[in-house]
Design a protein around this motif. Sequence first.
Motif, mmCIF file in Angstrom:
data_model
loop_
_atom_site.group_PDB
_atom_site.id
_atom_site.type_symbol
_atom_site.label_atom_id
_atom_site.label_comp_id
_atom_site.label_asym_id
_atom_site.label_seq_id
_atom_site.Cartn_x
_atom_site.Cartn_y
_atom_site.Cartn_z
ATOM 1 N N GLY A 100 -9.371 4.521 7.389
ATOM 2 C CA GLY A 100 -8.039 4.219 6.876
ATOM 3 C C GLY A 100 -6.974 3.892 7.897
ATOM 4 N N SER A 120 0.061 -3.512 5.043
ATOM 5 C CA SER A 120 -1.062 -2.821 5.689
ATOM 6 C C SER A 120 -2.235 -3.757 5.934
ATOM 7 C CB SER A 120 -1.546 -1.656 4.811
ATOM 8 O OG SER A 120 -0.601 -0.628 4.787
ATOM 9 N N SER A 166 0.093 5.461 0.544
ATOM 10 C CA SER A 166 -0.925 6.407 0.990
ATOM 11 C C SER A 166 -1.046 7.586 0.032
ATOM 12 C CB SER A 166 -0.576 6.930 2.385
ATOM 13 O OG SER A 166 -1.466 7.975 2.740
ATOM 14 N N HIS A 197 0.818 -1.213 0.000
ATOM 15 C CA HIS A 197 0.000 0.000 0.000
ATOM 16 C C HIS A 197 0.856 1.269 0.000
ATOM 17 C CE1 HIS A 197 -3.763 2.129 0.429
ATOM 18 N NE2 HIS A 197 -3.194 2.896 1.335
ATOM 19 N N GLU A 210 -3.180 9.871 0.702
ATOM 20 C CA GLU A 210 -3.500 10.962 1.633
ATOM 21 C C GLU A 210 -2.248 11.617 2.202
ATOM 22 O OE1 GLU A 210 -6.202 11.662 5.666
ATOM 23 O OE2 GLU A 210 -6.142 9.689 4.726
ATOM 24 N N CYS A 214 -2.410 5.464 12.404
ATOM 25 C CA CYS A 214 -2.123 4.042 12.212
ATOM 26 C C CYS A 214 -1.286 3.478 13.358
ATOM 27 C CB CYS A 214 -1.391 3.823 10.892
ATOM 28 S SG CYS A 214 -2.434 4.075 9.437
#
Length: 150
Positions: free
Chosen positions: A110, A103, A92, A90, A94, A125
């Motif tokens: 998220g 992930s 991001s 993954h 964002e 996270c």
Amino acid sequence: MGTRKAPALTVAALVAGGVLAGGALSAQATGGSPSPCQASAKACVSLSTNQAWLQDNGKTTYGPVPTTSGKPGSETPQGVHKVLWKDADHVSTEFNNAPMPNSVFFTKTGVAFHEGSLEQQSNGCIHLSTTAAKRFFDTLNPGDEVQVVK
């Protein structure tokens, strides 16, 4: 008949290497200390101790391992969650195409377990070491329960 010294030397080497003396390697041992979560959780996170566990029917199968979590203003949400999806590679969109290896997403906003800095807090996270992130990725599946406690 001679005396066998090999086992003593092996134990001494393990102690010197930190494995039996509480070093970082023992923190990722299988079947470590019990988690603070309910037996229904497959993964448990303690925000107050910066630790995470994997468990099966309430028995610790991996951990505790060190974590970092959400910084002020981006706190990791406490509560009972379900693994929604996984992505081994993954990136991001964002956060400036930041890599998020291994992930395991467990909120609709998220938040995920993934490999990340154990020195700096995240944007929500749960950061894990490379080894721990791979283990969480390989163990957890969509629908598995994740509990995040204070």
